[in-house]
Scaffold this active site. Structure first.
Site, short mmCIF file in Angstrom:
data_model
loop_
_atom_site.label_atom_id
_atom_site.label_comp_id
_atom_site.label_asym_id
_atom_site.label_seq_id
_atom_site.Cartn_x
_atom_site.Cartn_y
_atom_site.Cartn_z
N TYR A 41 9.65 -10.80 24.87
CA TYR A 41 10.16 -10.26 23.59
C TYR A 41 11.02 -11.29 22.86
CZ TYR A 41 8.79 -5.46 24.71
OH TYR A 41 8.09 -4.32 25.00
N LYS B 142 32.39 6.59 45.71
CA LYS B 142 32.08 7.13 44.38
C LYS B 142 30.76 6.53 43.88
CE LYS B 142 35.00 3.55 42.34
NZ LYS B 142 36.39 3.21 42.00
C1 LIG Z 1 36.92 2.25 42.89
C2 LIG Z 1 38.28 2.35 43.44
C3 LIG Z 1 38.62 1.71 44.65
C4 LIG Z 1 37.70 0.75 45.35
O1 LIG Z 1 37.72 -0.49 44.68
P1 LIG Z 1 36.88 -1.74 45.18
O2 LIG Z 1 37.34 -2.84 44.29
O3 LIG Z 1 35.45 -1.40 45.01
O4 LIG Z 1 37.22 -1.96 46.61
C5 LIG Z 1 39.87 1.96 45.18
N1 LIG Z 1 40.75 2.78 44.56
C6 LIG Z 1 40.47 3.38 43.39
C7 LIG Z 1 41.48 4.23 42.74
C8 LIG Z 1 39.23 3.17 42.78
O5 LIG Z 1 38.96 3.76 41.61
#
Ligand SMILES: *Cc1c(COP(=O)(O)O)cnc(C)c1O
Length: 365
Positions: A252, A37
């Site tokens: 800044y 993702k």
């Molecule tokens: C993002 C996600 C993962 C992966 O998690 P990590 O901690 O990056 O390994 C697995 N399952 C679901 C449902 C997620 O949303």
């Protein structure tokens, strides 16, 4: 572009593949998927998928149908699950691109079934996140409706762990126990619970299918995960070196006042590049470090939109045109994230669109 680039993102696809193989070895005989993702945690879906596929990965998880469409294009034969679709808007896209929707509520199950089911789906039950997934009550109701179950055709039963970073947290075992209880009420499906950190809990958490994300990208390499490799390195160009006197301020808000005569290097990187503003320092708190000419040096003052100043006092030979590592082999993305008040996930997912991207270690096609 290369000559004009101020920021360079090096993505090691061989390290990505090696990390997948390491994790797959840990969970075997369970299957190891890849969570891709958010553009594969910032590194690029189109480049990550061939590397993962070549390593042997066949199952992918994304958040949105649009991400799923891109994974489908890169892996025509893969199993692609869409974790967080608004189903009434996404169901036709899932069908069109052969994506498997994750059904996150009884309403999702009913909707998918009413649309004719047909394509495989996943059933997500909530065991402790209160974010997405059928409640225990709804899971039991679904177990009593075999026709609905058959119509929705879930191939996978999944839940998501809340506290895997704390291996001793009792919620981990409670979630595994609850998932097992729910599974016992439902027809047999592939069972999935563990994210990256879940893989490093007891063997039982791997179930039939593990879903690592961050560990693939080198964002989790401490302790038991130290065999995982760095996959992403961010370098920023020094565009100016200057001397400043004790008592002068930097950046800044004049947030940092120099305690000694200093040599400063200004880097072509800022929060518009995903290098977080919280990586900056002030007289109240330390910021992140950068790595230049073999030394870890502090960020001084606030990070601006396009620029960050580091203190290179006493480090010989720093000149404009040098490259400073912001994270990578010498500075872990976890440490830089922690110094910026966040986690490696946020730093990777926000990676610059402006950086020159260099992919190394791509599989030969
Ligand atoms: C993002 C996600 C993962 C992966 O998690 P990590 O901690 O990056 O390994 C697995 N399952 C679901 C449902 C997620 O949303």
């Amino acid at each position: 572009m290369a000559e004009g680039a101020g920021l360079r993102l090096t993505i090691d696809l061989a390290a990505l593949a090696a990390n997948w193989r390491t994790l797959a070895g840990l969970v075997a005989p369970a299957e190891c998927a890849a969570v891709v993702k958010a553009d594969a945690y910032g590194i690029g879906i189109e480049q990550a998928i061939p590397a993962l596929w070549n390593a042997g990965c066949r199952t992918f998880f994304v958040a949105l149908p649009e991400e799923g469409r891109r994974v489908r294009a890169a892996a025509p034969q893969g199993n692609v699950y869409v974790l967080s679709a608004y189903l009434p808007g996404a169901a036709h896209l899932c069908r069109q691109h052969g994506l498997r929707p994750v059904l996150n509520s009884l309403a999702d199950v009913e909707f998918w079934a009413a649309q004719g089911g047909g394509a495989p789906s996943a059933l997500h039950v909530d065991t402790g996140m209160n974010r997405l997934g059928l409640s225990l009550h709804d899971s039991i109701e679904l177990a009593r409706r075999p026709k609905l179950l058959a119509a929705a055709a879930p191939a996978l039963l999944m839940s998501h762990l809340a506290c895997t970073e704390e291996s001793a947290n009792p919620l981990n075992r409670a979630q595994l126990a609850l998932l097992s209880e729910i599974a016992a009420e439902l027809p047999k499906m592939t069972l999935s619970l563990a994210n990256s950190a879940g893989i490093f809990l007891e063997r039982a958490f791997a179930c039939d299918l593990a879903r690592p994300g961050i560990a693939l990208y080198g964002g989790m390499r401490q302790g038991a995960a130290s065999a995982l490799q760095v996959a992403v390195t961010l370098h920023a160009r020094v565009i100016q070196v200057r001397d400043a006197a004790a008592g002068e301020t930097v950046g800044y808000g004049a947030a940092e006042r120099l305690k000694q005569d200093s040599r400063l290097a200004t880097l072509s990187a800022g929060y518009a590049d995903g290098y977080l503003r919280q990586a900056g320092s002030s007289y109240k708190r330390e910021g992140a470090k950068a790595w230049i000419r073999g030394h870890a040096v502090p960020v001084v003052g606030r990070v601006s939109m396009d620029l960050t100043v580091i203190d290179v006092t006493g480090i010989p030979g720093v000149v404009a045109g040098d490259w400073a590592e912001l994270f990578g082999p010498n500075l872990s993305v976890e440490a830089v994230a922690a110094a910026s008040g966040t986690i490696s996930y946020e730093l990777l997912a926000g990676l610059s669109r402006r950086a020159e991207r260099i992919y190394v270690g791509a599989p030969r096609t």
